[in-house]
Each structure stands twice: as C-alpha cells, then as structure tokens.
Design a protein around this motif. Structure first.
Motif, mmCIF file in Angstrom:
data_model
loop_
_atom_site.group_PDB
_atom_site.id
_atom_site.type_symbol
_atom_site.label_atom_id
_atom_site.label_comp_id
_atom_site.label_asym_id
_atom_site.label_seq_id
_atom_site.Cartn_x
_atom_site.Cartn_y
_atom_site.Cartn_z
ATOM 1 N N MET A 169 0.826 -1.207 0.000
ATOM 2 C CA MET A 169 0.000 0.000 0.000
ATOM 3 C C MET A 169 0.866 1.265 0.000
ATOM 4 O O MET A 169 0.549 2.254 -0.661
ATOM 5 N N ILE A 170 1.965 1.223 0.738
ATOM 6 C CA ILE A 170 2.885 2.363 0.786
ATOM 7 C C ILE A 170 3.470 2.626 -0.603
ATOM 8 O O ILE A 170 3.523 3.776 -1.066
ATOM 9 N N VAL A 171 3.905 1.568 -1.272
ATOM 10 C CA VAL A 171 4.506 1.721 -2.605
ATOM 11 C C VAL A 171 3.474 2.238 -3.601
ATOM 12 O O VAL A 171 3.759 3.132 -4.408
ATOM 13 N N ARG A 172 2.275 1.698 -3.550
ATOM 14 C CA ARG A 172 1.235 2.158 -4.477
ATOM 15 C C ARG A 172 0.940 3.648 -4.270
ATOM 16 O O ARG A 172 0.714 4.394 -5.228
ATOM 17 N N ALA A 173 0.927 4.101 -3.016
ATOM 18 C CA ALA A 173 0.690 5.518 -2.732
ATOM 19 C C ALA A 173 1.819 6.385 -3.275
ATOM 20 O O ALA A 173 1.577 7.498 -3.776
ATOM 21 N N LEU A 174 3.048 5.895 -3.195
ATOM 22 C CA LEU A 174 4.190 6.652 -3.745
ATOM 23 C C LEU A 174 4.082 6.755 -5.262
ATOM 24 O O LEU A 174 4.400 7.798 -5.850
ATOM 25 N N ILE A 175 3.632 5.688 -5.914
ATOM 26 C CA ILE A 175 3.429 5.714 -7.369
ATOM 27 C C ILE A 175 2.357 6.746 -7.712
ATOM 28 O O ILE A 175 2.505 7.524 -8.660
ATOM 29 N N ARG A 176 1.295 6.754 -6.934
ATOM 30 C CA ARG A 176 0.210 7.729 -7.174
ATOM 31 C C ARG A 176 0.717 9.156 -7.087
ATOM 32 O O ARG A 176 0.410 10.002 -7.937
ATOM 33 N N ASP A 177 1.544 9.428 -6.065
ATOM 34 C CA ASP A 177 2.055 10.786 -5.887
ATOM 35 C C ASP A 177 3.046 11.167 -6.982
ATOM 36 O O ASP A 177 3.069 12.318 -7.430
ATOM 37 N N ALA A 178 3.852 10.198 -7.404
ATOM 38 C CA ALA A 178 4.887 10.498 -8.407
ATOM 39 C C ALA A 178 4.314 10.541 -9.820
ATOM 40 O O ALA A 178 4.743 11.356 -10.651
ATOM 41 N N GLU A 179 3.365 9.665 -10.096
ATOM 42 C CA GLU A 179 2.803 9.570 -11.457
ATOM 43 C C GLU A 179 1.281 9.417 -11.372
ATOM 44 O O GLU A 179 0.740 8.337 -11.622
ATOM 45 N N PRO A 180 0.568 10.493 -11.009
ATOM 46 C CA PRO A 180 -0.871 10.397 -10.725
ATOM 47 C C PRO A 180 -1.729 9.906 -11.890
ATOM 48 O O PRO A 180 -2.822 9.383 -11.672
ATOM 49 N N ASN A 181 -1.254 10.062 -13.125
ATOM 50 C CA ASN A 181 -2.072 9.666 -14.273
ATOM 51 C C ASN A 181 -1.623 8.356 -14.919
ATOM 52 O O ASN A 181 -2.102 7.992 -15.994
ATOM 53 N N ARG A 182 -0.707 7.652 -14.263
ATOM 54 C CA ARG A 182 -0.234 6.380 -14.828
ATOM 55 C C ARG A 182 -1.352 5.341 -14.821
ATOM 56 O O ARG A 182 -2.093 5.205 -13.860
ATOM 57 N N ASN A 183 -1.445 4.606 -15.908
ATOM 58 C CA ASN A 183 -2.401 3.502 -16.000
ATOM 59 C C ASN A 183 -1.816 2.290 -15.282
ATOM 60 O O ASN A 183 -0.782 1.749 -15.693
ATOM 61 N N LEU A 184 -2.466 1.859 -14.221
ATOM 62 C CA LEU A 184 -1.929 0.781 -13.381
ATOM 63 C C LEU A 184 -2.740 -0.518 -13.512
ATOM 64 O O LEU A 184 -2.685 -1.385 -12.658
ATOM 65 N N THR A 185 -3.446 -0.648 -14.623
ATOM 66 C CA THR A 185 -4.345 -1.790 -14.808
ATOM 67 C C THR A 185 -3.623 -3.129 -14.701
ATOM 68 O O THR A 185 -4.104 -4.064 -14.063
ATOM 69 N N ASP A 186 -2.471 -3.237 -15.339
ATOM 70 C CA ASP A 186 -1.786 -4.534 -15.411
ATOM 71 C C ASP A 186 -0.603 -4.651 -14.447
ATOM 72 O O ASP A 186 0.301 -5.462 -14.651
ATOM 73 N N VAL A 187 -0.615 -3.839 -13.410
ATOM 74 C CA VAL A 187 0.492 -3.869 -12.451
ATOM 75 C C VAL A 187 0.501 -5.199 -11.690
ATOM 76 O O VAL A 187 -0.536 -5.675 -11.239
ATOM 77 N N ASP A 188 1.678 -5.820 -11.580
ATOM 78 C CA ASP A 188 1.826 -7.024 -10.755
ATOM 79 C C ASP A 188 3.022 -6.831 -9.827
ATOM 80 O O ASP A 188 3.673 -5.784 -9.833
ATOM 81 N N LYS A 189 3.324 -7.846 -9.033
ATOM 82 C CA LYS A 189 4.383 -7.710 -8.032
ATOM 83 C C LYS A 189 5.761 -7.509 -8.672
ATOM 84 O O LYS A 189 6.613 -6.814 -8.117
ATOM 85 N N VAL A 190 5.984 -8.136 -9.842
ATOM 86 C CA VAL A 190 7.272 -7.950 -10.538
ATOM 87 C C VAL A 190 7.427 -6.498 -10.973
ATOM 88 O O VAL A 190 8.490 -5.887 -10.804
ATOM 89 N N TRP A 191 6.356 -5.929 -11.535
ATOM 90 C CA TRP A 191 6.403 -4.529 -11.961
ATOM 91 C C TRP A 191 6.651 -3.613 -10.764
ATOM 92 O O TRP A 191 7.436 -2.668 -10.838
ATOM 93 N N LEU A 192 5.963 -3.905 -9.637
ATOM 94 C CA LEU A 192 6.149 -3.093 -8.431
ATOM 95 C C LEU A 192 7.589 -3.153 -7.944
ATOM 96 O O LEU A 192 8.176 -2.131 -7.553
ATOM 97 N N GLN A 193 8.189 -4.343 -7.980
ATOM 98 C CA GLN A 193 9.568 -4.488 -7.535
ATOM 99 C C GLN A 193 10.513 -3.694 -8.432
ATOM 100 O O GLN A 193 11.454 -3.042 -7.956
ATOM 101 N N THR A 194 10.246 -3.737 -9.736
ATOM 102 C CA THR A 194 11.051 -2.959 -10.680
ATOM 103 C C THR A 194 10.923 -1.468 -10.407
ATOM 104 O O THR A 194 11.916 -0.729 -10.437
ATOM 105 N N TRP A 195 9.703 -1.020 -10.123
ATOM 106 C CA TRP A 195 9.486 0.401 -9.840
ATOM 107 C C TRP A 195 10.227 0.806 -8.566
ATOM 108 O O TRP A 195 10.811 1.885 -8.506
#
Length: 434
Positions: free
Chosen positions: A290-316
């Motif tokens: 949840m913390i990481v997802r919130a940081l993504i929201r703040d950094a890239e508020p308009n990013r399409n996160l439909t296909d986000v998985d754990k591998v993508w999150l780790q890369t981010w």
C-alpha cells in the motif's frame, strides 16, 4: 448536508451502496411514503429504490436532493422499517458509527413485534437522545443512552395497546362483557391487530446504551469509554475541546500520534507487532504494498496501473530508490519484518510515533476493535484498503480527490482483494470474525 451523486464507478462495483434491499412492490412503496409523510417529507415518485438497515435510500436522497433526509440535524436519526430482513443490511449513511449497532440491537430485541407489525404496517420513528442539535463536545458527551421512539402509519401499535387495555378490563370487571360497544370495539381492533395474545405487537426494549463511537461532527471525532475515564480524540479546534467535563474526560489531539498510540496501547485496544499474528497474516507485506502504491500515485498520478503485478512493483521500487528512502516507510517495514522474524517482536518504543500505526492493528476480541481499526486508518491514509474496510467516510473523502486513473486502480485492487471474500480477508489481516 447536501451531497453530490457519487461516481458510478463505485456503484457499478458495489463499493458504495452495496448489498441494499430493493423495494419495488407497490404496497411497500406506499407504506414508505406514509412514513415520509409522517416526517413532513414529499412522497417518492420512484417505482423502485433500495434501502439500508435504517430505511435510508440513496435513490430517494438523490430525488429529494438531500442525503440527510433521515438525519436532518445529524442527531436523533430517523428510521423506516418495511421488513424484518433489514436487520441483515448495512448502514450506508450516518453521522454516528454506532447507528448500525443500535439498529441491530433494537431489531434483535424486538424481533417478534417487528415481524408481526410489518405484516400489515410500516414502522418508523427516531433514535432519540437528549440533545436536539450538536453545537459542541458537551452535547455529544451528554448522550449516554438513546430511546427508540416507535410509531406505525396505521397506528397498529396504538390500537394494540388499546386492545390490550380492553382485554384487561374484560378480565377484571365482572359486567364488562355486557358492554356491547366495548365488545364491538375489541372486534374492530382485532381485525387490525390480530390476536395480541399470539402476536407481540409492542416492542419490549427501546432504550439502549450509547457507548464508544465516531461521529462526523467537527470534522470527525472519536469517543472511547473506559470504566474510569472517557477519552475524546479530535481536532483541538472542535468547540469544547479540553473544556467540557475536564474532571472526567481526557482529550487527545488527533494530530498527536504519540499520545493517541499510547492511549490505545495502555487501554488494551492494540495488537502490538508480534510474530504470533504478524507472520501468518501477511499484514506487513500488505502495508508495504500500500505504501509503494501511494508513492506511485504521488509520483505519477495519471499512470495507468491496470496490469500492475508484483514484478512490476519491484522494478518500480528499484528504479525509485531515492524516493523510497526519502519517504522511509517501505524500508522501515522491511526492517520491522526482519526484527520480528529474529526476535519474535518489535521494540515499539524505538519506532517513530506515526510509523507505529503501520505495524499494529486493533485487538480483535476488544469490543471497540472496529472503531480502533478505523482510528488506526486515519494515521495510515496510504492504505486505502483498510480505509475502505473500516473508515468508509474517510475513504470516500479521499476518493473524491483521486485522479480518474487512480480511482480505477483503487477499484481494481478492492475488487481483487477485499471484495473476493470479505470475511476471509478481515479474518486473515485483522483477526476479525463476523
């Protein structure tokens, strides 16, 4: 309080006004309109609508342009009961978090009367307390109990009481059976009420305790009740803060994470971070995500996160190491996980006050568990899942400020986690059983 219609995305996914009861039978709509008329409200022209446990309907709220049509001063809540099955519904709009529990207790304690009355009539009234309007904290603290003022459109309640008195008179007065007018009145009343010896038409219990709760007044205020002390947690700007009953009420600023945490811990309301529940629940992993997802929201508020998985999150995470380190919460949770794995617990006194709320949950068997988890969620707004589970007013307020892309993402996450099996999710993460 006027309110705009919530986005259809929430409705379409049953994330707002879900699990309500559809009312589309003409006789039930007619009964509902009789209750509205008794409250001085215009009848609905809708051919169908949905209601919650209290009888509140979002469709009727939209029709009349007032979401507080059953809660005009956000105190002394009105209710409309068309069917006993309302007891199994949620409460979706209220100024007090304990409205749902009070309605459940009233309907449970008076099940026989409600079963009998709703065969022929609509039950309506108010959950009445000692104040007509809340102007300051003292008004809230003066509410120790509530009384259900119960009426029925066809006055079945009143007629049952009248019939009961006539039955008593018939039993007690030797010549009462000669009173033809009285006997005819009893027949007429029995046609409406049925056999009152079999049908309990008058509620047995209408007074209930008003214990711990959250209220929307003054921007959101918590009241916790312990044997020797009542504790109010709110914005210090709330009228009456630290001035009302200082000899028996402790006041904590909701901005003071340290004092709020110590209060919850000292009164036995918290599950402190121990391996016995942390490791099996996946709680820290959930918080970290949840913390990481919130940081993504703040950094890239308009990013399409439909296909986000754990591998993508780790890369981010790897690609934004500086941002992760600056925020500090993700590294803290990883360190906490290692310490608990090694020692079986976390030295909570060494943790920064606000971060403590990341690693605790309400003690599941405490009567105030849900309220405590709601308060915890105020200190961890990044965890929108916990906000949705325990703090829907806070979640909907947050949601109004989200971008369209983030709203879609939030809905997707809730659908694939919490909504798949709510009871199992609450049991695993928060230790709560229904």
């Amino acid at each position: 309080m006027k309110a705009a219609k919530k986005p259809d995305l929430l409705r379409d996914n049953e994330l707002i006004y879900g699990r309500l009861l559809a009312i589309d039978e003409p006789h039930l709509i007619q009964r509902y309109n009789k209750a509205l008329a008794a409250f001085g409200l215009e009848p609905t022209k809708l051919a169908s609508f949905q209601i919650d446990r209290t009888g509140f309907s979002p469709e009727i709220a939209e029709e009349c342009g007032d979401y507080d049509y059953l809660d005009p001063n956000e105190v002394n809540r009105r209710f409309i009961i068309l069917t006993p099955s309302q007891i199994d519904l949620p409460v979706v709009h209220t100024a007090f978090s304990n409205t749902s529990q009070l309605m459940f207790e009233f309907m449970s304690k008076n099940q026989r009367a409600i079963d009998a009355l709703t065969i022929k009539d609509v039950i309506y009234g108010e959950i009445e307390d000692s104040v007509p309007k809340v102007n300051d904290i003292e008004d809230l603290l003066s509410i120790n109990q509530v009384e259900f003022k119960v009426l029925s459109a066809e006055d079945v309640l009143g007629k049952a009481a009248e019939l009961g008195k006539l039955v008593d008179r018939l039993k007690q007065e030797p010549d009462a059976w000669r009173d033809n007018a009285m006997l005819q009145r009893m027949v007429d009343l029995a046609k409406v009420c049925g056999d009152i010896r079999e049908n309990a038409l008058v509620p047995d219990q209408v007074i209930f305790r008003h214990n711990a709760y959250w209220t929307s007044h003054f921007g959101g205020l918590y009241v916790f009740v312990d044997p020797d002390m009542t504790t109010v947690i709110s914005d210090p700007a709330a009228p009456g803060f630290r001035r009302s009953r200082p000899w028996q009420v402790s006041y904590l600023s909701i901005n003071d994470a340290d004092k709020v945490f110590h209060f919850l811990a000292a009164t036995g309301r918290l599950d402190l971070p121990r391996a016995s529940w942390i490791e099996a629940s996946g709680y820290l992993e959930h918080r970290a995500e949840m913390i990481v997802r919130a940081l993504i929201r703040d950094a890239e508020p308009n990013r399409n996160l439909t296909d986000v998985d754990k591998v993508w999150l780790q890369t981010w995470i790897h690609g934004h190491a500086d941002l992760i380190a600056q925020d500090g919460n993700f590294p803290f949770l990883n360190a906490a996980k290692r310490e608990i794995a090694q020692f079986g617990h976390l030295k909570i006194e060494d943790v920064r006050p606000r971060q403590r709320f990341l690693v605790v949950r309400a003690k599941p068997d405490h009567p105030d568990a849900w309220l405590t988890d709601q308060l915890i969620s105020d200190f961890v707004p990044q965890d929108f899942v916990s906000r949705y589970v325990f703090n829907k007013p806070g979640f909907y307020k947050d949601y109004d400020g989200f971008s369209d892309a983030w709203r879609s993402h939030v809905v997707d996450v809730l659908k694939t986690t919490y909504l798949k099996d709510k009871a199992a999710f609450r049991a695993r993460l928060y230790g709560l059983t229904d």
